[in-house]
Design an enzyme around this catalytic site. Structure first.
Site, PDB file in Angstrom:
ATOM      1  N   CYS A  11       5.157  -8.355   0.721  1.00 12.56           N
ATOM      2  CA  CYS A  11       5.643  -7.992  -0.612  1.00 12.56           C
ATOM      3  C   CYS A  11       6.929  -8.711  -0.993  1.00 12.56           C
ATOM      4  CB  CYS A  11       5.840  -6.480  -0.698  1.00 12.56           C
ATOM      5  SG  CYS A  11       4.336  -5.594  -0.340  1.00 12.56           S
ATOM      6  N   HIS A  53      10.394  -4.946  -6.648  1.00 14.48           N
ATOM      7  CA  HIS A  53       8.997  -4.881  -6.192  1.00 14.48           C
ATOM      8  C   HIS A  53       8.458  -3.506  -6.555  1.00 14.48           C
ATOM      9  CE1 HIS A  53       5.431  -4.845  -3.869  1.00 14.48           C
ATOM     10  NE2 HIS A  53       5.901  -4.088  -2.902  1.00 14.48           N
ATOM     11  N   ASN A  70       0.741  -1.334  -6.565  1.00 13.63           N
ATOM     12  CA  ASN A  70       1.452  -2.299  -5.723  1.00 13.63           C
ATOM     13  C   ASN A  70       0.600  -3.562  -5.578  1.00 13.63           C
ATOM     14  OD1 ASN A  70       2.638  -3.734  -3.638  1.00 13.63           O
ATOM     15  ND2 ASN A  70       2.910  -1.968  -2.291  1.00 13.63           N
TER      16      ASN A  70
HETATM   17  O1  UT7 Z   1       4.931  -2.644  -0.570  1.00 14.85           O
HETATM   18  C1  UT7 Z   1       5.252  -2.740   0.756  1.00 14.85           C
HETATM   19  C2  UT7 Z   1       6.036  -1.611   1.238  1.00 14.85           C
HETATM   20  N1  UT7 Z   1       5.327  -0.377   1.085  1.00 14.85           N
HETATM   21  C3  UT7 Z   1       5.950   0.671   0.656  1.00 14.85           C
HETATM   22  O2  UT7 Z   1       7.100   0.574   0.336  1.00 14.85           O
HETATM   23  C4  UT7 Z   1       5.213   1.963   0.644  1.00 14.85           C
HETATM   24  C5  UT7 Z   1       6.062   2.993   1.287  1.00 14.85           C
HETATM   25  N2  UT7 Z   1       5.461   4.296   1.405  1.00 14.85           N
HETATM   26  C6  UT7 Z   1       5.124   5.076   0.349  1.00 14.85           C
HETATM   27  O3  UT7 Z   1       5.161   4.673  -0.788  1.00 14.85           O
HETATM   28  C7  UT7 Z   1       4.772   6.524   0.645  1.00 14.85           C
HETATM   29  O4  UT7 Z   1       5.097   6.807   1.983  1.00 14.85           O
HETATM   30  C8  UT7 Z   1       3.297   6.896   0.389  1.00 14.85           C
HETATM   31  C9  UT7 Z   1       3.029   6.919  -1.110  1.00 14.85           C
HETATM   32  C10 UT7 Z   1       2.385   5.886   1.060  1.00 14.85           C
HETATM   33  C11 UT7 Z   1       2.984   8.274   0.929  1.00 14.85           C
HETATM   34  O5  UT7 Z   1       3.875   9.235   0.375  1.00 14.85           O
HETATM   35  P1  UT7 Z   1       4.662  10.276   1.316  1.00 14.85           P
HETATM   36  O6  UT7 Z   1       5.418  11.150   0.432  1.00 14.85           O
HETATM   37  O7  UT7 Z   1       5.439   9.468   2.317  1.00 14.85           O
HETATM   38  O8  UT7 Z   1       3.487  11.092   1.974  1.00 14.85           O
HETATM   39  P2  UT7 Z   1       3.127  11.275   3.531  1.00 14.85           P
HETATM   40  O9  UT7 Z   1       2.584   9.992   4.080  1.00 14.85           O
HETATM   41  O10 UT7 Z   1       4.290  11.889   4.229  1.00 14.85           O
HETATM   42  O11 UT7 Z   1       1.959  12.325   3.434  1.00 14.85           O
HETATM   43  C12 UT7 Z   1       2.174  13.650   2.934  1.00 14.85           C
HETATM   44  C13 UT7 Z   1       0.845  14.373   2.909  1.00 14.85           C
HETATM   45  C14 UT7 Z   1       0.061  14.276   4.221  1.00 14.85           C
HETATM   46  O12 UT7 Z   1      -0.600  15.515   4.419  1.00 14.85           O
HETATM   47  P3  UT7 Z   1       0.029  16.602   5.426  1.00 14.85           P
HETATM   48  O13 UT7 Z   1       0.114  15.930   6.760  1.00 14.85           O
HETATM   49  O14 UT7 Z   1       1.368  16.954   4.858  1.00 14.85           O
HETATM   50  O15 UT7 Z   1      -0.962  17.701   5.363  1.00 14.85           O
HETATM   51  C15 UT7 Z   1      -0.970  13.213   3.943  1.00 14.85           C
HETATM   52  O16 UT7 Z   1      -2.124  13.351   4.716  1.00 14.85           O
HETATM   53  O17 UT7 Z   1      -0.010  13.795   1.906  1.00 14.85           O
HETATM   54  C16 UT7 Z   1      -1.278  13.484   2.498  1.00 14.85           C
HETATM   55  N3  UT7 Z   1      -1.827  12.329   1.773  1.00 14.85           N
HETATM   56  C17 UT7 Z   1      -2.536  12.423   0.640  1.00 14.85           C
HETATM   57  N4  UT7 Z   1      -2.937  13.485  -0.058  1.00 14.85           N
HETATM   58  C18 UT7 Z   1      -3.646  13.266  -1.190  1.00 14.85           C
HETATM   59  C19 UT7 Z   1      -1.684  10.997   2.086  1.00 14.85           C
HETATM   60  N5  UT7 Z   1      -2.306  10.265   1.170  1.00 14.85           N
HETATM   61  C20 UT7 Z   1      -2.852  11.112   0.267  1.00 14.85           C
HETATM   62  C21 UT7 Z   1      -3.606  10.938  -0.924  1.00 14.85           C
HETATM   63  N6  UT7 Z   1      -3.974  12.035  -1.618  1.00 14.85           N
HETATM   64  N7  UT7 Z   1      -3.927   9.721  -1.391  1.00 14.85           N
END
Ligand code: UT7
Length: 328
Positions: free
Chosen positions: A113, A252, A282
């Site tokens: 990215c 980004h 993204n």
């Molecule tokens: O571009 C290159 C660099 N990339 C980035 O900068 C991306 C960085 N990361 C992010 O943007 C975020 O971490 C995400 C958007 C990918 C995820 O958001 P988060 O707030 O960090 O969520 P999480 O991974 O901590 O997941 C929270 C919960 C989990 O469930 P439990 O364990 O709390 O029950 C996940 O399983 O959300 C769940 N989850 C979803 N639920 C519904 C993960 N993906 C989804 C989804 N829909 N698509």
């Protein structure tokens, strides 16, 4: 004194739009979750086009807006993590062919990215050293081809598209500074594990879906916010520029929460920030030039506007840039 300047910008997005509601039918997710956690509503997906087609269309527009002919371009560099072919020919070579060029320096870089920031640094060096006159830089991605559409943790995030710019020497409106960096120790947090020399392609790598992007989203998120905040504070301080002097902050576009965190730390107003993450998701190396193009086409980016760019991605890589827009 003549220095490197971004003299034009162009972009292309494929027509097909995939909404959060469409994704609700594919994986266990909801529009509410995606919007709340990422700010993304839609993303564009390339159907019959490949990465070089997207890059070519953005490049053609950037060359035309620079009032140049393709033959005036003496280097084409493409940043991509979703190249037409895994090893060769490079996507830059494929784009040079589409532009009708048969005698031009052309190569790809891999900085995920952060690709477009790395491109700015390379292009600046090439034109200011006198090695090249007009360098075409392109961020082009067909991320849909390396996305696991059964993994809700990643498939809701990414989209396809391309952006391009021409970098040439000019008397004013220069690229003021570019900073790039990396930390390879955290590479496994954001990785396409299969089909390289570590895990050559086999039935096993395909069965395990190792050829798709894998991300430990939450861990990447935390590092991204801290690293980007420090990086933009550093580049502003190093150049004696206050955040209030920035006309447009063009980050980004990975996640609205990451952008807002940096925006708040720097005290940037909404008017200063360019946001495209809601409609494009993204698009990795393409996201910054696509956002610059959005600002240009909506009339927000003008000749002489002072831009602050920042990016963070796989590698890990990150970087920032300060530049005045040289396009008209
Ligand atoms: O571009 C290159 C660099 N990339 C980035 O900068 C991306 C960085 N990361 C992010 O943007 C975020 O971490 C995400 C958007 C990918 C995820 O958001 P988060 O707030 O960090 O969520 P999480 O991974 O901590 O997941 C929270 C919960 C989990 O469930 P439990 O364990 O709390 O029950 C996940 O399983 O959300 C769940 N989850 C979803 N639920 C519904 C993960 N993906 C989804 C989804 N829909 N698509």
């Amino acid at each position: 004194m003549k220095k490197a300047s971004m003299i034009s910008i162009g972009a292309y997005v494929p027509e097909f739009i995939l909404t959060n509601h469409d994704l609700e039918k594919m994986v266990e997710t909801s529009d509410e979750w995606i919007v709340k956690r990422t700010g993304i509503h839609t993303r564009h997906i390339a159907k019959d086009e490949v990465t070089s087609d997207l890059g070519y269309k953005a490049a053609k527009q950037a060359i035309e807006r620079a009032k140049l002919a393709p033959s005036d371009i003496d280097a084409i560099i493409c940043a991509t993590i979703s190249p037409d072919y895994l090893c060769m020919p490079s996507t830059a070579c494929r784009i040079s062919n589409l532009l009708g060029l048969t005698n031009v320096t052309a190569f790809d870089i891999s900085a995920a990215c952060t690709g477009f920031i790395y491109l700015l640094e390379i292009a600046k060096s090439l034109v200011e050293s006198g090695m090249k006159k007009n360098v075409l830089i392109i961020g082009a991605e067909k991320l849909s081809s390396i996305t696991n559409w059964e993994d809700r943790g990643t498939c809701v995030l990414f989209g396809d598209g391309a952006g391009a710019a021409v970098i040439s020497l000019r008397e004013d409106n220069h690229i003021i500074d570019v900073h790039t960096s990396s930390d390879g120790s955290k590479g496994e947090l954001l990785i396409t594990p299969g089909c390289g020399s570590v895990n050559p392609m086999s039935q096993d790598t395909l069965d395990k879906k190792l050829h798709f992007m894998h991300m430990a989203g939450n861990e990447v998120f935390k590092v991204a916010v801290n690293t980007l905040t420090n990086d933009v504070i550093d580049i502003l301080a190093k150049n004696g520029i206050l955040s209030s002097q920035i006309d447009l902050f063009i980050p980004h576009q990975a996640n609205l929460r990451i952008i807002n965190a940096v925006q708040q730390k720097l005290g940037l107003s909404d008017e200063q920030c360019v946001l495209t993450v809601a409609k494009y998701g993204n698009t990795s190396s393409a996201s910054i030039p696509m956002a610059i193009n959005d600002a240009f086409e909506s009339g927000r980016l003008k000749n002489g506007s002072l831009m602050l760019l920042d990016a963070f991605g796989g590698g890990f890589t990150w970087g920032s840039a300060l530049l005045k827009f040289g396009g008209k």
